[in-house]
Design a protein around this motif. Structure first.
Motif, PDB file in Angstrom:
ATOM      1  N   LYS A   1       0.829  -1.200   0.000  1.00  0.00           N
ATOM      2  CA  LYS A   1       0.000   0.000   0.000  1.00  0.00           C
ATOM      3  C   LYS A   1       0.868   1.256   0.000  1.00  0.00           C
ATOM      4  O   LYS A   1       0.542   2.268  -0.655  1.00  0.00           O
TER       5      LYS A   1
ATOM      6  N   GLU B   1       2.091   2.242  -3.444  1.00  0.00           N
ATOM      7  CA  GLU B   1       0.977   2.797  -4.217  1.00  0.00           C
ATOM      8  C   GLU B   1       0.613   4.194  -3.734  1.00  0.00           C
ATOM      9  O   GLU B   1       0.381   5.100  -4.540  1.00  0.00           O
ATOM     10  N   ARG B   2       0.557   4.366  -2.434  1.00  0.00           N
ATOM     11  CA  ARG B   2       0.196   5.671  -1.858  1.00  0.00           C
ATOM     12  C   ARG B   2       1.150   6.754  -2.337  1.00  0.00           C
ATOM     13  O   ARG B   2       0.740   7.884  -2.616  1.00  0.00           O
TER      14      ARG B   2
ATOM     15  N   GLY C   1      -6.852   1.571   3.266  1.00  0.00           N
ATOM     16  CA  GLY C   1      -7.203   0.426   2.448  1.00  0.00           C
ATOM     17  C   GLY C   1      -6.017  -0.339   1.902  1.00  0.00           C
ATOM     18  O   GLY C   1      -4.869   0.084   2.000  1.00  0.00           O
TER      19      GLY C   1
ATOM     20  N   ALA D   1      -3.623  -2.293  -0.979  1.00  0.00           N
ATOM     21  CA  ALA D   1      -3.130  -2.022  -2.329  1.00  0.00           C
ATOM     22  C   ALA D   1      -4.108  -2.616  -3.337  1.00  0.00           C
ATOM     23  O   ALA D   1      -4.666  -3.694  -3.121  1.00  0.00           O
ATOM     24  N   THR D   2      -4.318  -1.926  -4.431  1.00  0.00           N
ATOM     25  CA  THR D   2      -5.313  -2.366  -5.409  1.00  0.00           C
ATOM     26  C   THR D   2      -4.717  -3.079  -6.619  1.00  0.00           C
ATOM     27  O   THR D   2      -5.396  -3.866  -7.266  1.00  0.00           O
ATOM     28  N   HIS D   3      -3.434  -2.806  -6.932  1.00  0.00           N
ATOM     29  CA  HIS D   3      -2.888  -3.375  -8.151  1.00  0.00           C
ATOM     30  C   HIS D   3      -1.414  -3.755  -8.064  1.00  0.00           C
ATOM     31  O   HIS D   3      -0.831  -4.174  -9.065  1.00  0.00           O
ATOM     32  N   THR D   4      -0.831  -3.642  -6.889  1.00  0.00           N
ATOM     33  CA  THR D   4       0.597  -3.910  -6.742  1.00  0.00           C
ATOM     34  C   THR D   4       0.811  -5.227  -6.010  1.00  0.00           C
ATOM     35  O   THR D   4       0.141  -5.503  -5.010  1.00  0.00           O
ATOM     36  N   THR D   5       1.734  -6.033  -6.509  1.00  0.00           N
ATOM     37  CA  THR D   5       2.048  -7.314  -5.878  1.00  0.00           C
ATOM     38  C   THR D   5       3.534  -7.385  -5.583  1.00  0.00           C
ATOM     39  O   THR D   5       4.337  -6.578  -6.082  1.00  0.00           O
TER      40      THR D   5
END
Length: 358
Positions: free
Chosen positions: A78, A81-82, A138, A140-144
């Motif tokens: 997260k 991404e943030r 929240g 992470a939506t798209h990072t692995t």
């Protein structure tokens, strides 16, 4: 003459550009990550410094410490991404357990020697995703996670960039010890290691003898500190003298933005409950040192070692002026910094827009 002036100006520009590029130190952030305690704050600063091209942040390598590595993965994914750097700065998962130290022995230590901050040893390692806690803004939506392990990433990065990589080690040293043991040829290729760890002339913060990071994996700390590498250490001796208090908090939350809002969410309840709330400052100090070494106002050259014998001194860090045990290495140990300037630079970085602007 005009052509000569233009030629000189071009040479000067190229020279300055080369100097600027040379100053962008390559950094691996080896961390027991969290949302907004010491590691989380340091990463915000590092991401901004990376965006400004003042450092080249190669990646973030996770190691169990403050939390189990499973929880750190959630928080770190997260975080990138943030800050808007997920495509540039990979997150690599690392050692889940110390080399020898374990949860079961911690219970014995606590009974025998007393205990302060236990980090991940506060609870057994999570066994299901339902036991992990999402960051306040929240998941992470798209990072692995990157496929490469933290240890392999360290080895590969150092070999690819010989004598250029600084490892910023702000957690237990398990990943670095494993990298050194698996590929000892990287030792002379590491530019330096800058640490947050140890308590040289003061009591520990986990046991009376030991600071948390090096106590969590003393065997790893001993391996790394005894390697012939340039070592720069920020121990609790300096960290416990640099206080994050309401005055700093108010400077941050008076600004608008994603990160000031995160400070309000995470730290606001503490200051609302107690206006005198404060905490020590750990990982932000060595993070800012990378670009502002002049912040250090007092340091000592000491030979540094760690006690790895189980007992009341397990994890104790020791600094020798002379008569050090065979095998120990000299380190620059920081004891004081220019605090007003540190806080000015710190506040400036953590209040910049996020995602980062280039």
């Amino acid at each position: 003459m005009q052509a000569l002036i233009k030629s000189c100006a071009l040479a000067l520009t190229l020279g300055l550009s080369a100097t600027s590029l040379q100053a962008a130190e390559k950094v691996i952030f080896d961390t027991d990550f969290n949302v907004l305690n010491d590691d989380g704050q340091a990463f915000i600063m590092l991401a901004q410094l990376h965006a400004q091209k003042r450092i080249d942040l190669l990646g973030m390598t996770l190691v169990s410490g403050n939390a189990w590595v499973d929880q750190e993965q959630v928080d770190a994914l997260k975080a990138v991404e943030r800050m808007g750097v997920e495509n540039e700065i990979g997150v690599y998962t690392g050692a889940a357990y110390p080399l020898l130290h374990d949860f079961a022995s911690y219970e014995q230590e606590k009974a025998l020697f007393g205990s302060g901050w236990p980090g991940a040893f506060k609870n057994p390692r999570p066994t299901a995703a339902s036991q992990l806690v999402a960051p306040p803004d929240g998941l992470a939506t798209h990072t692995t996670l990157r496929s490469e392990s933290a240890v392999q990433f360290i080895v590969d990065s150092v070999k690819k960039n010989p004598h250029e990589v600084t490892i910023l080690a702000v957690g237990p040293l398990t990943n670095i010890a494993l990298a050194i043991r698996s590929a000892p040829e990287i030792v002379p290729l590491i530019k330096r290691i800058v640490y947050m760890g140890g308590a040289i002339e003061i009591p520990g913060n986990t046991t009376p003898a030991a600071e948390f990071n090096w106590w969590f994996d003393p065997e790893a700390a001993k391996i790394v500190l005894r390697s012939p590498i340039e070592h720069v250490i920020f121990p609790n001796d300096v960290c416990e003298n640099v206080i994050f208090d309401a005055s700093v908090y108010k400077r941050i939350v008076s600004q608008k933005g994603v990160i000031p809002d995160l400070y309000k969410t995470v730290l606001g309840p503490e200051f609302d409950k107690d206006p005198n709330h404060h905490s020590f400052t750990w990982d932000s100090l060595p993070a800012l040192f990378l670009v502002h070494p002049e912040l250090v106002t007092e340091s000592k050259d000491l030979w540094v070692d760690v006690d790895a014998h189980f007992g009341p001194d397990y994890g104790r860090s020791m600094g020798y002026k002379k008569g050090a045990p065979v095998g120990t290495q000299k380190a620059k140990v920081v004891f004081a910094v220019d605090q007003p300037r540190f806080w000015d630079e710190y506040v400036k970085l953590v209040t910049l827009p996020a995602p980062v602007k280039r």
